[in-house]
Design a protein around this motif. Sequence first.
Motif, short mmCIF file in Angstrom:
data_model
loop_
_atom_site.label_atom_id
_atom_site.label_comp_id
_atom_site.label_asym_id
_atom_site.label_seq_id
_atom_site.Cartn_x
_atom_site.Cartn_y
_atom_site.Cartn_z
N SER A 1 59.52 64.33 84.07
CA SER A 1 59.54 63.30 83.04
C SER A 1 58.30 62.42 83.14
CB SER A 1 60.81 62.45 83.18
OG SER A 1 60.86 61.46 82.17
N ARG A 2 57.88 62.13 84.36
CA ARG A 2 56.68 61.31 84.56
C ARG A 2 55.46 62.02 83.98
NH1 ARG A 2 57.27 57.23 88.35
NH2 ARG A 2 59.24 57.26 89.48
N ILE A 3 55.33 63.32 84.30
CA ILE A 3 54.18 64.07 83.81
C ILE A 3 54.20 64.18 82.30
CG2 ILE A 3 53.01 66.31 83.86
CD1 ILE A 3 53.98 66.67 86.72
N HIS A 4 55.36 64.47 81.72
CA HIS A 4 55.47 64.60 80.27
C HIS A 4 55.18 63.26 79.58
CE1 HIS A 4 58.24 68.33 80.80
NE2 HIS A 4 56.97 68.65 80.81
N THR A 5 55.56 62.16 80.21
CA THR A 5 55.27 60.84 79.65
C THR A 5 53.76 60.61 79.61
OG1 THR A 5 57.36 59.90 80.41
CG2 THR A 5 55.60 58.36 79.93
N LEU A 6 53.08 60.99 80.67
CA LEU A 6 51.62 60.85 80.70
C LEU A 6 50.95 61.78 79.70
CD1 LEU A 6 50.99 60.57 84.55
CD2 LEU A 6 50.42 58.85 82.84
N ALA B 1 52.18 62.71 76.80
CA ALA B 1 52.35 62.10 75.49
C ALA B 1 51.50 60.85 75.32
CB ALA B 1 53.83 61.77 75.26
N ALA B 2 51.41 60.06 76.39
CA ALA B 2 50.69 58.80 76.30
C ALA B 2 49.18 58.99 76.14
CB ALA B 2 50.97 57.96 77.56
N HIS B 3 48.65 60.03 76.80
CA HIS B 3 47.20 60.22 76.79
C HIS B 3 46.76 61.43 75.98
CE1 HIS B 3 46.77 57.08 79.80
NE2 HIS B 3 47.67 57.68 80.56
N GLY B 4 47.71 62.19 75.43
CA GLY B 4 47.35 63.35 74.61
C GLY B 4 46.62 64.42 75.38
N VAL B 5 47.08 64.71 76.60
CA VAL B 5 46.42 65.70 77.46
C VAL B 5 47.43 66.76 77.89
CG1 VAL B 5 44.69 64.05 78.29
CG2 VAL B 5 46.86 64.28 79.52
N GLY B 6 46.91 67.80 78.55
CA GLY B 6 47.76 68.87 79.05
C GLY B 6 48.44 68.52 80.36
N PHE B 7 49.24 69.48 80.85
CA PHE B 7 50.07 69.25 82.03
C PHE B 7 49.24 68.88 83.26
CE2 PHE B 7 52.67 70.52 85.65
CZ PHE B 7 53.93 70.08 85.29
N ARG B 8 48.23 69.67 83.57
CA ARG B 8 47.44 69.43 84.78
C ARG B 8 46.63 68.14 84.69
NH1 ARG B 8 45.90 72.41 88.90
NH2 ARG B 8 47.16 74.23 89.43
N GLU B 9 46.07 67.87 83.51
CA GLU B 9 45.29 66.64 83.35
C GLU B 9 46.19 65.41 83.46
OE1 GLU B 9 42.28 63.90 82.81
OE2 GLU B 9 42.19 66.03 83.35
N ALA B 10 47.42 65.52 82.91
CA ALA B 10 48.37 64.42 83.03
C ALA B 10 48.72 64.15 84.48
CB ALA B 10 49.63 64.74 82.23
N LYS C 1 46.87 64.83 87.02
CA LYS C 1 45.66 64.27 87.64
C LYS C 1 45.57 62.77 87.36
CE LYS C 1 40.61 64.76 87.63
NZ LYS C 1 39.46 65.50 87.03
N ARG C 2 45.86 62.38 86.12
CA ARG C 2 45.80 60.95 85.77
C ARG C 2 46.89 60.15 86.47
NH1 ARG C 2 43.61 59.85 79.71
NH2 ARG C 2 42.14 61.58 79.59
N GLY C 3 48.00 60.83 86.77
CA GLY C 3 49.07 60.17 87.50
C GLY C 3 48.86 60.20 89.00
N LYS C 4 47.70 60.74 89.43
CA LYS C 4 47.32 60.81 90.84
C LYS C 4 48.32 61.63 91.67
CE LYS C 4 44.48 56.64 91.04
NZ LYS C 4 44.40 56.42 89.60
N PHE C 5 48.85 62.69 91.05
CA PHE C 5 49.70 63.62 91.80
C PHE C 5 48.83 64.40 92.78
CE2 PHE C 5 52.51 62.51 88.51
CZ PHE C 5 53.78 62.99 88.78
N ARG C 6 49.28 64.53 94.00
CA ARG C 6 48.55 65.32 94.98
C ARG C 6 48.52 66.79 94.55
NH1 ARG C 6 52.19 62.69 97.92
NH2 ARG C 6 53.24 64.64 98.46
N LYS C 7 47.45 67.49 94.88
CA LYS C 7 47.33 68.90 94.49
C LYS C 7 48.46 69.73 95.09
CE LYS C 7 42.34 69.12 93.69
NZ LYS C 7 41.06 69.75 94.10
#
Length: 274
Positions: A117-122, A124-133, A135-141
């Motif tokens: 849900s966090r990734i999907h929210t990002l 939608a908020a930034h209009g980017v794909g799954f991996r970019e979202a 990355k913006r949420g600072k998820f560890r690789k």
Amino acid sequence: MTVEREPKVDRATRRKRVLIELLDPLPDARPLDMDHVRTLAESIRDHGLLQPIAVVEHHSRYLIGIGNHRAAAHQFLGKTAVEADIWPADTTREEILLRSIHENHVRVDESFETTLSRIHTLMAAHGVGFREAAKRGKFRKSHLSKIETVLKRLKPKALACLQEHKLGVSIAYAIARGSDDEDTQIEWIKQNAAGKMNRSAIEKASKAKPCRMKTVTLSTTIDDVAFTVTLPKEFDYERLKDRIRGLSSKVGLQAKRNTPIDLLPRFLDAEESA
């Protein structure tokens, strides 16, 4: 032209002490981990609350947006109030998620469903794909890799069962890696949710489980080198390429060590058994 408004994450807040008896968790809040609550309680007792919780005004009460465990730790210590940032009553669920992401990035103990849900929210908020979202949420690789593995390997009914029981990413990853059988995946999810099977037990069961899968043998010759590969019949191309990349990495390591090529099979076998 209609311009989509991005959710705000910087709306003005005010801070005050809130009575714990007036706090309520969000309807879909993850269950409390009492071990984590006790650990937090010890820290708060010794060092005080380092970061206030955040709440949303809800009639005459407050919904906990961030800090459910911190609030529970205060209650565990017998405290009657906790310092909180007060968000406006019209703060949306989407805004709460965005604020939570920016405040705490990825929580290792949250449910897989909430992580998605966090990734999907990002997204939608930034209009980017799954991996970019992510990355913006600072998820560890490493964390993102586990999430993607779960999405690729967990069967549909098992994924639904996982979300129903609100299990976390780590246990979901162990289950997804441990078995490709949907019934087995669902059984392990239910056993873990009931407290009867932890991650170590699942990993042990996956290693002990006899291999009944059908295999396919591929034989090909590239220039003057012949290759024979045996793989599970249900493998897809991505998983096959992943294994080939792994083999290439191992061969590359031996090349750096200047291992004689006639000894390569022995060294590769030694790595597998190590």
